[in-house]
Structure formats: structure tokens, C-alpha cells
Enzyme design. Structure first.
Site, PDB file in Angstrom:
ATOM      1  N   GLN A 148      18.728  -3.204 -18.063  1.00  0.00           N
ATOM      2  CA  GLN A 148      18.845  -4.007 -16.849  1.00  0.00           C
ATOM      3  C   GLN A 148      19.738  -5.209 -17.127  1.00  0.00           C
ATOM      4  O   GLN A 148      19.267  -6.302 -17.394  1.00  0.00           O
ATOM      5  CB  GLN A 148      17.442  -4.476 -16.435  1.00  0.00           C
ATOM      6  CG  GLN A 148      17.406  -5.304 -15.177  1.00  0.00           C
ATOM      7  CD  GLN A 148      17.631  -4.486 -13.946  1.00  0.00           C
ATOM      8  OE1 GLN A 148      17.115  -3.403 -13.807  1.00  0.00           O
ATOM      9  NE2 GLN A 148      18.407  -5.014 -13.028  1.00  0.00           N
ATOM     10  N   PHE A 149      21.066  -5.014 -17.072  1.00  0.00           N
ATOM     11  CA  PHE A 149      21.983  -6.083 -17.436  1.00  0.00           C
ATOM     12  C   PHE A 149      21.879  -7.290 -16.522  1.00  0.00           C
ATOM     13  O   PHE A 149      22.199  -8.410 -16.909  1.00  0.00           O
ATOM     14  CB  PHE A 149      23.429  -5.570 -17.524  1.00  0.00           C
ATOM     15  CG  PHE A 149      24.146  -5.514 -16.206  1.00  0.00           C
ATOM     16  CD1 PHE A 149      24.991  -6.550 -15.827  1.00  0.00           C
ATOM     17  CD2 PHE A 149      23.998  -4.431 -15.352  1.00  0.00           C
ATOM     18  CE1 PHE A 149      25.667  -6.506 -14.620  1.00  0.00           C
ATOM     19  CE2 PHE A 149      24.667  -4.376 -14.149  1.00  0.00           C
ATOM     20  CZ  PHE A 149      25.505  -5.424 -13.774  1.00  0.00           C
ATOM     21  N   THR A 150      21.399  -7.114 -15.293  1.00  0.00           N
ATOM     22  CA  THR A 150      21.331  -8.248 -14.370  1.00  0.00           C
ATOM     23  C   THR A 150      20.340  -9.312 -14.815  1.00  0.00           C
ATOM     24  O   THR A 150      20.435 -10.459 -14.377  1.00  0.00           O
ATOM     25  CB  THR A 150      21.008  -7.793 -12.932  1.00  0.00           C
ATOM     26  OG1 THR A 150      19.736  -7.159 -12.919  1.00  0.00           O
ATOM     27  CG2 THR A 150      22.089  -6.864 -12.396  1.00  0.00           C
TER      28      THR A 150
END
Length: 145
Positions: A78-80
Site C-alpha cells: 500500500q504505497f499510499t
């Protein structure tokens, strides 16, 4: 490295209508990799995930870990979570690791988890995923290492 840990009654990840990872009772963890992260930090995060006491003991107190209850572990990239949200109205992603490094460290974390904890599942790195969960409690913690 960040992990948004959610205690769940069950969770699953679908990609293009296909379930690619699912667990019953356990932890769903959204994982963000930052540019300075290392395998040692992944090891430390995994240690915390397996041993963090978020499950109830017989007295109803959070005294039991994922390992204690033999629950499932669902890891989702989940890069966000690594976004810079300090100013403006649009997140910045310069604080997220570049995709090759993020994939390498996420895959390392997943591999270590699969070796150390039966019942480990994952989403698909970089895919458009639909995450379904029943948050138990709700109990949610942000872990940073």
C-alpha cells in the site's frame, strides 16, 4: 517501513474478480515501503506483527498475539501509506520507495512471514486490489519501524 495493522474477523483481497489472498480471524496489514527501508526493518516489522498483543485473553484484555491465537496474516502492499500529506490538498509520493525497491522489500517481508507463520497470505504487488474486511473491534494500529 509502515504497517497499518487491523484486527479482523476475516479479510480477503480480490484482483480482477479473483480472490488472491484470504484469511479468517487474524491481522490484515497494509504495508508501505519508504526509500530508506532495509531488510532489517522488514524483520523488525514482522516481529512486531507476529508478537503485538492485540487479541483478547480470557479476561477480555489485549494480551494475546497473532502467534498466540494462530490467526491468519494478510499482507497488502500500500504505497499510499507513505504519502506526504503535511501540506496542500493533494498527497505527494516522493516519500514512497521506488517500485523496484518497494517490491523487493515487500517480497522479502512476505517470504519471511510465510516461513515464520503458517496462514500467511497476500495481495498482489502493484495490482488494482479490492480489499474486503470485517474489522474486529474495531482495532487498528499504525506501526512504524
Amino acid at each position: 517501513m509502515k504497517g497499518l495493522l487491523q484486527r479482523v474477523a476475516n479479510a480477503r483481497v480480490d484482483v480482477a474478480g479473483e480472490t488472491v489472498g484470504a484469511i479468517g480471524q487474524g491481522l490484515l496489514v497494509l504495508v508501505a515501503v519508504e526509500p530508506h527501508d532495509t531488510p532489517a526493518q522488514a524483520d523488525k516489522l514482522l516481529h512486531k506483527l507476529l508478537n503485538y498483543r492485540v487479541f483478547s485473553d480470557p479476561e477480555g484484555r489485549m494480551n494475546r498475539s497473532l502467534s498466540d491465537v494462530a490467526g491468519g496474516l494478510l499482507l497488502v502492499s500500500q504505497f499510499t501509506l507513505a504519502a506526504d500529506t503535511r501540506s496542500g490538498l493533494r498527497p505527494g509520493f516522493s516519500t514512497a520507495a521506488p517500485p523496484p525497491l518497494a517490491r523487493e522489500l515487500f517480497d522479502y517481508l512476505l517470504g519471511q512471514a510465510q516461513q515464520q507463520h503458517p496462514g500467511t497470505a497476500s495481495g498482489r504487488f502493484g495490482a488494482d486490489m479490492q480489499v474486503h474486511l470485517v474489522n474486529d473491534g474495531p482495532v487498528t494500529f499504525m506501526l512504524e519501524v
